[in-house]
Design an enzyme around this catalytic site. Structure first.
Site, mmCIF file in Angstrom:
data_model
loop_
_atom_site.group_PDB
_atom_site.id
_atom_site.type_symbol
_atom_site.label_atom_id
_atom_site.label_comp_id
_atom_site.label_asym_id
_atom_site.label_seq_id
_atom_site.Cartn_x
_atom_site.Cartn_y
_atom_site.Cartn_z
ATOM 1 N N ASP A 141 0.877 -1.173 0.000
ATOM 2 C CA ASP A 141 0.000 0.000 0.000
ATOM 3 C C ASP A 141 0.914 1.223 0.000
ATOM 4 O O ASP A 141 1.623 1.473 0.979
ATOM 5 C CB ASP A 141 -0.889 -0.031 1.256
ATOM 6 C CG ASP A 141 -1.811 1.180 1.327
ATOM 7 O OD1 ASP A 141 -1.654 2.123 0.517
ATOM 8 O OD2 ASP A 141 -2.695 1.179 2.203
ATOM 9 N N VAL A 142 0.906 1.978 -1.089
ATOM 10 C CA VAL A 142 1.854 3.098 -1.211
ATOM 11 C C VAL A 142 1.644 4.183 -0.147
ATOM 12 O O VAL A 142 2.539 4.996 0.088
ATOM 13 C CB VAL A 142 1.826 3.746 -2.621
ATOM 14 C CG1 VAL A 142 2.310 2.779 -3.679
ATOM 15 C CG2 VAL A 142 0.458 4.321 -2.965
ATOM 16 N N SER A 148 -1.662 14.104 -14.420
ATOM 17 C CA SER A 148 -2.807 13.968 -15.338
ATOM 18 C C SER A 148 -3.043 15.339 -15.947
ATOM 19 O O SER A 148 -2.739 16.370 -15.318
ATOM 20 C CB SER A 148 -4.052 13.551 -14.561
ATOM 21 O OG SER A 148 -5.217 13.743 -15.344
ATOM 22 N N TYR A 179 -9.155 14.904 -7.299
ATOM 23 C CA TYR A 179 -8.210 14.279 -8.238
ATOM 24 C C TYR A 179 -7.248 15.324 -8.818
ATOM 25 O O TYR A 179 -6.034 15.119 -8.836
ATOM 26 C CB TYR A 179 -9.009 13.592 -9.354
ATOM 27 C CG TYR A 179 -8.175 12.789 -10.315
ATOM 28 C CD1 TYR A 179 -7.597 11.586 -9.937
ATOM 29 C CD2 TYR A 179 -7.972 13.239 -11.625
ATOM 30 C CE1 TYR A 179 -6.838 10.849 -10.828
ATOM 31 C CE2 TYR A 179 -7.219 12.504 -12.523
ATOM 32 C CZ TYR A 179 -6.651 11.302 -12.119
ATOM 33 O OH TYR A 179 -5.894 10.577 -13.017
ATOM 34 N N LYS A 233 -3.106 15.596 -8.381
ATOM 35 C CA LYS A 233 -2.199 15.585 -9.540
ATOM 36 C C LYS A 233 -1.430 16.911 -9.646
ATOM 37 O O LYS A 233 -0.266 16.941 -10.049
ATOM 38 C CB LYS A 233 -2.985 15.305 -10.822
ATOM 39 C CG LYS A 233 -3.656 13.924 -10.832
ATOM 40 C CD LYS A 233 -2.644 12.804 -10.636
ATOM 41 C CE LYS A 233 -3.227 11.423 -10.850
ATOM 42 N NZ LYS A 233 -2.236 10.365 -10.704
HETATM 43 N N1 NAD Z 1 -5.910 6.038 -17.730
HETATM 44 C C1 NAD Z 1 -5.892 7.341 -17.910
HETATM 45 O O1 NAD Z 1 -6.507 7.881 -18.828
HETATM 46 C C2 NAD Z 1 -5.101 8.237 -17.004
HETATM 47 C C3 NAD Z 1 -4.999 9.591 -17.345
HETATM 48 C C4 NAD Z 1 -4.265 10.430 -16.544
HETATM 49 C C5 NAD Z 1 -3.624 9.940 -15.424
HETATM 50 N N2 NAD Z 1 -3.748 8.627 -15.104
HETATM 51 C C6 NAD Z 1 -3.058 8.172 -13.907
HETATM 52 O O2 NAD Z 1 -2.218 7.094 -14.251
HETATM 53 C C7 NAD Z 1 -2.044 6.230 -13.128
HETATM 54 C C8 NAD Z 1 -2.339 4.812 -13.556
HETATM 55 O O3 NAD Z 1 -3.701 4.733 -13.914
HETATM 56 P P1 NAD Z 1 -4.301 3.554 -14.799
HETATM 57 O O4 NAD Z 1 -5.196 4.174 -15.779
HETATM 58 O O5 NAD Z 1 -3.208 2.672 -15.240
HETATM 59 O O6 NAD Z 1 -5.262 2.883 -13.688
HETATM 60 P P2 NAD Z 1 -5.373 1.368 -13.184
HETATM 61 O O7 NAD Z 1 -6.554 1.378 -12.287
HETATM 62 O O8 NAD Z 1 -5.340 0.432 -14.345
HETATM 63 O O9 NAD Z 1 -4.030 1.163 -12.329
HETATM 64 C C9 NAD Z 1 -3.821 1.745 -11.074
HETATM 65 C C10 NAD Z 1 -3.161 0.713 -10.169
HETATM 66 O O10 NAD Z 1 -2.868 1.362 -8.913
HETATM 67 C C11 NAD Z 1 -3.075 0.402 -7.890
HETATM 68 N N3 NAD Z 1 -3.288 1.068 -6.609
HETATM 69 C C12 NAD Z 1 -4.349 1.832 -6.222
HETATM 70 N N4 NAD Z 1 -4.193 2.244 -4.942
HETATM 71 C C13 NAD Z 1 -3.002 1.731 -4.508
HETATM 72 C C14 NAD Z 1 -2.300 1.789 -3.280
HETATM 73 N N5 NAD Z 1 -2.775 2.473 -2.226
HETATM 74 N N6 NAD Z 1 -1.104 1.157 -3.195
HETATM 75 C C15 NAD Z 1 -0.610 0.453 -4.256
HETATM 76 N N7 NAD Z 1 -1.244 0.358 -5.436
HETATM 77 C C16 NAD Z 1 -2.435 0.976 -5.560
HETATM 78 C C17 NAD Z 1 -4.322 -0.376 -8.350
HETATM 79 O O11 NAD Z 1 -4.413 -1.638 -7.698
HETATM 80 C C18 NAD Z 1 -4.059 -0.507 -9.839
HETATM 81 O O12 NAD Z 1 -3.396 -1.703 -10.165
HETATM 82 C C19 NAD Z 1 -2.985 6.779 -12.033
HETATM 83 O O13 NAD Z 1 -2.230 7.588 -11.157
HETATM 84 C C20 NAD Z 1 -3.975 7.634 -12.807
HETATM 85 O O14 NAD Z 1 -4.498 8.670 -12.021
HETATM 86 C C21 NAD Z 1 -4.466 7.750 -15.867
#
Ligand code: NAD
Length: 255
Positions: A59-60, A148, A161, A165
């Protein structure tokens, strides 16, 4: 720095952008420690990649959890060269909604995972990284964070959110300045809209509509395109203390 023979911590490495980064890194000869909570997805990746992918349930947001995950990484893989922070959560709530004001607990939760979790992993990982022998450019390590475009053009319901970010963007330069004396670079990517499990539940029509908001290319980003940018950042020693939008020039509207 090159990925070959390097050891990466990828938070959120079991899914989406983190998983894509892990896949690229492993294909280039690196080993990945994935700090994540999603046991099911991570176990499938462990089965696929064997010794190159080490899942550490972490858990980060927790000091003790990250500390022990870092110890496990160094004991099983050796030195840590690269950290890619992808763990994150997205919760949409209006500041004043039909059921009343935004829950403070939800606001804390998003800030805690996205912002404090990112800092928690960085501060504990660089303690190890700073002991690496410098390479021929004087580099000991590279950190890549994930913000983001919502940090710049946050939509209705994104106060928590966007704040989380924006915090990552705000700390990028001071982190790079703090860590310069250790030969550690810090960069942040601000993705637009990427096709990850975050959007899995959306109907195809809604995904198409989101893709069309992006001027060019008019589609959701492929997670591998995020991983590709991580690789470029690792390889280019002049990239430091900066935020890169990776967004096909999307500028999000209020809704
Ligand atoms: N997908 C998009 O369009 C997008 C756009 C902008 C930013 N982001 C950012 O990119 C990052 C990755 O997102 P994604 O789309 O791959 O989502 P995702 O849900 O596929 O992956 C996120 C991962 O983070 C893990 N996680 C959540 N809380 C945690 C914790 N407390 N400790 C450890 N792990 C934890 C989850 O289990 C999951 O595997 C995020 O920070 C998200 O905000 C995504």
């Amino acid at each position: 720095m090159q990925l070959k023979n390097k050891h990466l911590i990828v938070t959120g490495g079991a899914s989406g952008l983190g998983e894509a980064t892990a896949r690229i890194a492993i294909s280039k000869g690196a080993k990945v420690a994935a700090f994540d909570l999603n046991k099911e997805k991570a176990t499938a990746l462990e089965n696929e990649f064997g010794d190159d992918f080490l899942f550490i349930e972490t858990d980060v947001t927790s000091e003790s959890s990250v500390q022990s995950a870092i110890e496990k990484t160094t004991s099983q893989l050796g030195n840590i060269h690269i950290v890619v922070n992808c763990a994150g959560v997205a919760e949409a709530k209006k500041t004043l909604g039909r059921k009343g004001p935004h829950s403070l607990e939800a606001f804390y939760r998003v800030i805690n995972v996205n912002l404090i979790g990112t800092f928690n992993v960085i501060r504990l990982a660089v303690e190890k990284m700073s002991n690496n022998d410098p390479d021929k450019n004087g580099e000991r390590g590279v950190i890549v964070n994930t913000a983001s475009v919502a940090a710049f053009d946050g939509q209705v319901g994104q106060a928590a959110y966007s704040a989380s970010k924006g915090g990552i963007i705000g700390m990028t330069l001071p982190l790079a300045r703090d860590l310069a004396e250790h030969g550690i670079r810090v960069m942040t990517i601000a993705p637009g809209i990427f096709s990850t499990p975050l959007f899995a539940s959306l109907p195809e029509k809604a995904k198409d509509a989101l893709g069309k908001m992006t001027p060019f290319p008019s589609r959701l980003g492929h997670p591998s395109e995020y991983g590709q940018l991580v690789e470029s950042i690792i390889e280019n020693p002049m990239l430091n203390g900066e935020v890169i939008r990776l967004d096909g020039t999307i500028r999000m509207q209020p809704k």
